[in-house]
Write a protein that holds these residues in place. Structure first.
Motif, PDB file in Angstrom:
ATOM      1  N   GLU A 391      33.918  12.577  41.548  1.00  7.36           N
ATOM      2  CA  GLU A 391      32.873  12.346  40.555  1.00  7.36           C
ATOM      3  C   GLU A 391      33.474  12.196  39.163  1.00  7.36           C
ATOM      4  N   VAL A 392      32.927  11.254  38.401  1.00  7.55           N
ATOM      5  CA  VAL A 392      33.295  11.102  37.000  1.00  7.55           C
ATOM      6  C   VAL A 392      32.021  11.168  36.165  1.00  7.55           C
ATOM      7  N   LEU A 393      32.182  11.526  34.918  1.00  9.77           N
ATOM      8  CA  LEU A 393      31.070  11.575  33.970  1.00  9.77           C
ATOM      9  C   LEU A 393      31.421  10.677  32.796  1.00  9.77           C
ATOM     10  N   THR A 394      30.622   9.673  32.550  1.00  9.86           N
ATOM     11  CA  THR A 394      30.880   8.744  31.450  1.00  9.86           C
ATOM     12  C   THR A 394      29.752   8.834  30.429  1.00  9.86           C
ATOM     13  N   PHE A 395      29.979   8.254  29.263  1.00 13.59           N
ATOM     14  CA  PHE A 395      29.010   8.355  28.183  1.00 13.59           C
ATOM     15  C   PHE A 395      27.796   7.460  28.448  1.00 13.59           C
ATOM     16  N   THR A 396      26.624   7.946  28.037  1.00  9.85           N
ATOM     17  CA  THR A 396      25.413   7.136  28.121  1.00  9.85           C
ATOM     18  C   THR A 396      25.453   6.010  27.099  1.00  9.85           C
ATOM     19  N   LEU A 397      26.059   6.287  25.940  1.00  2.00           N
ATOM     20  CA  LEU A 397      26.249   5.246  24.932  1.00  2.00           C
ATOM     21  C   LEU A 397      27.507   4.456  25.256  1.00  2.00           C
ATOM     22  N   THR A 398      27.433   3.151  25.053  1.00  2.00           N
ATOM     23  CA  THR A 398      28.582   2.302  25.353  1.00  2.00           C
ATOM     24  C   THR A 398      28.613   1.124  24.390  1.00  2.00           C
ATOM     25  N   ALA A 399      29.508   0.179  24.644  1.00  2.00           N
ATOM     26  CA  ALA A 399      29.674  -0.986  23.775  1.00  2.00           C
ATOM     27  C   ALA A 399      29.008  -2.209  24.408  1.00  2.00           C
ATOM     28  N   PRO A 400      28.357  -3.063  23.617  1.00  2.00           N
ATOM     29  CA  PRO A 400      27.713  -4.262  24.176  1.00  2.00           C
ATOM     30  C   PRO A 400      28.670  -5.132  24.980  1.00  2.00           C
ATOM     31  N   GLU A 401      29.918  -5.256  24.497  1.00  2.00           N
ATOM     32  CA  GLU A 401      30.871  -6.119  25.201  1.00  2.00           C
ATOM     33  C   GLU A 401      31.181  -5.600  26.603  1.00  2.00           C
ATOM     34  N   LYS A 402      31.106  -4.285  26.803  1.00  2.00           N
ATOM     35  CA  LYS A 402      31.451  -3.720  28.106  1.00  2.00           C
ATOM     36  C   LYS A 402      30.364  -3.975  29.148  1.00  2.00           C
ATOM     37  N   ILE A 403      29.101  -3.999  28.717  1.00  2.00           N
ATOM     38  CA  ILE A 403      28.036  -4.234  29.688  1.00  2.00           C
ATOM     39  C   ILE A 403      27.630  -5.700  29.742  1.00  2.00           C
ATOM     40  N   ALA A 404      28.226  -6.523  28.858  1.00  2.00           N
ATOM     41  CA  ALA A 404      27.907  -7.957  28.869  1.00  2.00           C
ATOM     42  C   ALA A 404      29.174  -8.779  29.109  1.00  2.00           C
ATOM     43  N   ASP A 405      30.020  -8.918  28.093  1.00  2.00           N
ATOM     44  CA  ASP A 405      31.190  -9.798  28.177  1.00  2.00           C
ATOM     45  C   ASP A 405      32.088  -9.456  29.359  1.00  2.00           C
ATOM     46  N   PHE A 406      32.380  -8.170  29.537  1.00  2.15           N
ATOM     47  CA  PHE A 406      33.295  -7.761  30.603  1.00  2.15           C
ATOM     48  C   PHE A 406      32.683  -7.921  31.994  1.00  2.15           C
ATOM     49  N   MET A 407      31.361  -8.107  32.036  1.00  2.77           N
ATOM     50  CA  MET A 407      30.685  -8.311  33.321  1.00  2.77           C
ATOM     51  C   MET A 407      30.270  -9.763  33.515  1.00  2.77           C
ATOM     52  N   LEU A 435      25.338   1.795  35.753  1.00  5.45           N
ATOM     53  CA  LEU A 435      26.501   2.671  35.817  1.00  5.45           C
ATOM     54  C   LEU A 435      27.795   1.918  36.117  1.00  5.45           C
ATOM     55  N   LEU A 436      27.685   0.775  36.797  1.00  5.44           N
ATOM     56  CA  LEU A 436      28.871   0.066  37.269  1.00  5.44           C
ATOM     57  C   LEU A 436      29.864  -0.275  36.159  1.00  5.44           C
ATOM     58  N   PRO A 437      29.425  -0.838  34.999  1.00  2.00           N
ATOM     59  CA  PRO A 437      30.406  -1.142  33.944  1.00  2.00           C
ATOM     60  C   PRO A 437      31.182   0.089  33.474  1.00  2.00           C
ATOM     61  N   ASN A 438      30.517   1.233  33.412  1.00  2.00           N
ATOM     62  CA  ASN A 438      31.205   2.456  32.988  1.00  2.00           C
ATOM     63  C   ASN A 438      32.282   2.859  33.989  1.00  2.00           C
ATOM     64  N   LEU A 439      31.996   2.690  35.279  1.00  2.00           N
ATOM     65  CA  LEU A 439      32.988   3.046  36.295  1.00  2.00           C
ATOM     66  C   LEU A 439      34.179   2.091  36.259  1.00  2.00           C
ATOM     67  N   LEU A 440      33.916   0.814  36.020  1.00  2.00           N
ATOM     68  CA  LEU A 440      35.019  -0.145  35.910  1.00  2.00           C
ATOM     69  C   LEU A 440      35.858   0.144  34.658  1.00  2.00           C
ATOM     70  N   ASP A 441      35.190   0.551  33.590  1.00  2.58           N
ATOM     71  CA  ASP A 441      35.911   0.951  32.380  1.00  2.58           C
ATOM     72  C   ASP A 441      36.825   2.137  32.675  1.00  2.58           C
ATOM     73  N   PHE A 442      36.309   3.096  33.425  1.00  3.46           N
ATOM     74  CA  PHE A 442      37.109   4.265  33.804  1.00  3.46           C
ATOM     75  C   PHE A 442      38.335   3.847  34.613  1.00  3.46           C
ATOM     76  N   LEU A 443      38.142   2.968  35.592  1.00  2.50           N
ATOM     77  CA  LEU A 443      39.260   2.518  36.425  1.00  2.50           C
ATOM     78  C   LEU A 443      40.285   1.731  35.618  1.00  2.50           C
TER      79      LEU A 443
END
Length: 570
Positions: A391-407, A435-443
Motif C-alpha cells: 500500500e502507498v499513500l499519495t497526496f489528494t492535491l496534485t499537478a494538472p500536468e500529472k493528471i492530464a499531460d502525463f496521461m 488514483l492511477l496517475p498518482n500511482l504512476l508518479d510513485f513508480l
C-alpha cells in the motif's frame, strides 16, 4: 527529518551570544525553528541538529537556523533582505530540455570570504537540500561555481554523450557516458536520465563546461576554494517552483555569510513556459497571505489584538500591512511551507511561545471507534495486502500536468476537476479525480529500486457536479515487472471481487491510456465500476517508467457490500 552538523562557536558568533552560553539555552532558541540539538561535543566544537520538519529546507543549515532565531532574540525584525541587483549575466535554455530537465534558476553572490569551514557548511546545506527536498537530485539540484572563470551568456542545453570534460575530483577528461558509468556521482545519480539520448550540460559562451547537471561539476570552474570571492549559483530541476525556491534558499544562505546578491536573467524559448519567457532569479518579491485576526484569535483561543499579532509575526521575520479588517502578511519566498492562514496561526503561536499557552481540557467526552467508511476501506486494504501488494499513500492535491499531460490528455479537459483558487505551487493546485496517475508518479520515482513493484492505494477522489462537489472512494493497483501481463492484474481483481462478494464481468474497451486489445471495462450488474488493462508504452515513457505495467481502478462507492457512499458538498 533532516540532521546536520554545525559549530557551537560559529552559532555564538552569528547570534552575538556570550561564550559559555549553555547547550540547553541554544536548544530552546532552536525550537523556534522546529529544530533541536540531538548531540553535542563542545570540546570538538560540535552541535548535531535535528530539524523536526521536512518542509523547512531553509533551516537545514546554520544560516537559515540562526536567521529564524535572530527574530526571536530581537536582533532582527521583519522581512530579511531579499533584494538582488541585476548582474548582467544571462542563461539561455535549449528548447530540447523541456522533456528532460526543463528548468533552471541562478544567482550571483559577490564579496564572500570563504574558509575551509564555510565551504564545508555550504556543501552540507547543498547536499541536504539536494537529497531530501530535491528528491535525490531528481526534482532539483544545486551547482556552485567560481564566477571569475565564467563568462556570460551561459548556455543550458543538451549535448551528445560523447562530449568530454574533466569532472570534479579527476585530472583527466571523461565523456558523459564514462562519467555515468565510472564517476561515483554518475553511478549514484545516473538513473535520473534515460539509458539513451543527449544529456544536459552547462557551458559559458566560450564553450567552457561548468557542469553536467545534476551529476557533477567540472574540476576547474566547479571548484570553490578559500581564494574564491564571487560565485555563480545555479539550480536545475523538473519543477519550476521548487527550482526557484531552492535558488532563493542558497542565495539567502550565502547572503547571510556576508555576500551581496545579484540576479541572473533566464531566457526560455518561446511558448516554453505558461508565463513570461524571461525569468529573473532569485525571486526578490515577498509572497503574500491575507488573514482575519478574529480567525486567528478564535483558532488559538488567545486574547491577541491585531497589534500584538503584528509584533509576533515580525519576530517570525515577516512584514505585516494592516488593512481594515485583515492583515496582509509578506513572507520571504524561501518559506515554502506557508499555504494557508492556519500556517500563519502556527507562526503566531510559536512566537507567542507554546509554553505560555495555558492548556485546557477537552470538554467533549466520547468513546472513539472506527466509522463504517473506515471499516470498509480497511477491508479492501486487507484483501489487496493479502494479494502481496504494497500500500502507498499519495497526496489528494496534485499537478494538472500529472493528471492530464502525463496521461496523454489535454489540461483543457480538466473542467470537472476541482482547482485551488490561489495555489502557492502548481505542484499542488488541483484535487485528484483518479488514483492511477498518482500511482504512476510513485513508480516513476522508484525506477532505481528492485522489481517487481506491486502497489495499490485506497483513497478519496473529487469531481465537480454542476454546483456541488462529489467525493468518491476508489482503489487502484499497478503491477510492474519485465514479464507482467493482463492476466496478473486480472487474477488480483478476481480475488478482490470474490472477497467483496460481488460478480464482475469484463467487456473489451478502447482507451488511449491502455494497449488496445488488452483493456476492459469492469462491470457489476451491467454498470461500469472500473477499468483494467496493460498501460500504453507511450504513457509509461512520459513517466519515464521502462518496465511493462498493468493496472486497474475501481469506484468503491458502487460496491453494494461496502459502506462507502459518495459524499456531496455544495
Amino acid at each position: 527529518m533532516v540532521s546536520y552538523k554545525i559549530s557551537y562557536n560559529d552559532v555564538l558568533s552569528i547570534l552575538n551570544l556570550p561564550q559559555g552560553t549553555t547547550v540547553e539555552a541554544l536548544d530552546d532558541l532552536f525550537s523556534y525553528a522546529k529544530c533541536e540539538i540531538e548531540e553535542h561535543d563542545l570540546d570538538d566544537d560540535l552541535l548535531k541538529i535535528d530539524c523536526k520538519t521536512s518542509n523547512r529546507p531553509d533551516c537545514w543549515g546554520v544560516e537559515g537556523l540562526t536567521r529564524e532565531v535572530k527574530g526571536i532574540t530581537g536582533e532582527k525584525s521583519g522581512l530579511p533582505d531579499i533584494s538582488a541587483e541585476p548582474s548582467g549575466y544571462v542563461i539561455k535554455v535549449d528548447p530540447r530540455l523541456k522533456t528532460v530537465r526543463p528548468y533552471i534558476g541562478a544567482a550571483i553572490i559577490r564579496g564572500l570570504s570563504f574558509s575551509d569551514f564555510l565551504i564545508k557548511q555550504i556543501m552540507q546545506l547543498q547536499e541536504k537540500v539536494d537529497f531530501s527536498y530535491g528528491r535525490k537530485r531528481k526534482r532539483s539540484s544545486i551547482g556552485i561555481y567560481n564566477l571569475g572563470m565564467v563568462e556570460s551568456p551561459i548556455q543550458y542545453d543538451l549535448t551528445p554523450r560523447s562530449t568530454a570534460f574533466v569532472p570534479l575530483g579527476y585530472e583527466k577528461k571523461l565523456t558523459l557516458s564514462q562519467i555515468l558509468s565510472q564517476h561515483e556521482k554518475g553511478i549514484e545519480y545516473g538513473d535520473i536520465f534515460p539509458k539513451k539520448g543527449d544529456l544536459p550540460i552547462l557551458r559559458d559562451h566560450r564553450g567552457v563546461v561548468l557542469s553536467m547537471p545534476p551529476i557533477i561539476n567540472s574540476n576547474d570552474v566547479g571548484r570553490i576554494t578559500e581564494e574564491t570571492t564571487d560565485v555563480l549559483v545555479e539550480v536545475t530541476g523538473t519543477n519550476l517552483e521548487v527550482v526557484n525556491a531552492v535558488t532563493t534558499i542558497i542565495t539567502q544562505a550565502l547572503r547571510d555569510r556576508g555576500g551581496k546578491a545579484y540576479s541572473v536573467e533566464i531566457q526560455y524559448p518561446p511558448k516554453y513556459l505558461d508565463t513570461s519567457e524571461i525569468q529573473i532569479t532569485p525571486n526578490t518579491e515577498p509572497f503574500e497571505l491575507t488573514i482575519n485576526p478574529k480567525d486567528i484569535e478564535k483558532y488559538l483561543n488567545l486574547n491577541l489584538k491585531p497589534a500584538d499579532m503584528v509584533k509576533l509575526l515580525q519576530k517570525r521575520r515577516f512584514d505585516v500591512v494592516k488593512k481594515k479588517n485583515s492583515l496582509l502578511i509578506k513572507y520571504p519566498p524561501y518559506r515554502v511551507d506557508l499555504l494557508h492562514w492556519v500556517d500563519i496561526a502556527e507562526e503566531i503561536a510559536m512566537a507567542y511561545g507554546y509554553m505560555n499557552i495555558e492548556p485546557t481540557k477537552w470538554k467533549v467526552m466520547t468513546i472513539g471507534h472506527l466509522s463504517k467508511r473506515s471499516i470498509s476501506e480497511n477491508y479492501v486494504r486487507e484483501i489487496l495486502s493479502g494479494c502481496a501488494l504494497q500500500e502507498v499513500l499519495t497526496f489528494t492535491l496534485t499537478a494538472p500536468e500529472k493528471i492530464a499531460d502525463f496521461m496523454g490528455q489535454k489540461q483543457e479537459n480538466l473542467k470537472n476537476n476541482v482547482h485551488i483558487a490561489n495555489p502557492v505551487s502548481l505542484t499542488y493546485s488541483v484535487l485528484r479525480s483518479r488514483l492511477l496517475p498518482n500511482l504512476l508518479d510513485f513508480l516513476s520515482r522508484n525506477t532505481h529500486n528492485e522489481y517487481p513493484q506491486y502497489i495499490f492505494e485506497v483513497g478519496e477522489v473529487v469531481k465537480k457536479n454542476q454546483k456541488s462537489v462529489i467525493t468518491f472512494t476508489k482503489t487502484a493497483a499497478v503491477l510492474t515487472d519485465a514479464d507482467i501481463s493482463f492476466e496478473n492484474a486480472h487474477s488480483i481483481l478476481d480475488s478482490l471481487a470474490t472477497q467483496l462478494g460481488i460478480t464482475i464481468v469484463l467487456e473489451a474497451l478502447v482507451d488511449s491510456e491502455f494497449l488496445e486489445g488488452r483493456t476492459a471495462k469492469i462491470l457489476h450488474k451491467d454498470k461500469q465500476i472500473g477499468i483494467i488493462g496493460e498501460i500504453s508504452p507511450a504513457i509509461l515513457e512520459k513517466w519515464q517508467i521502462y518496465m511493462p505495467a498493468v493496472a486497474f481502478e475501481i469506484d468503491l462507492s458502487m460496491i453494494p457490500t461496502l459502506d462507502l457512499p459518495p459524499l456531496s458538498t455544495s
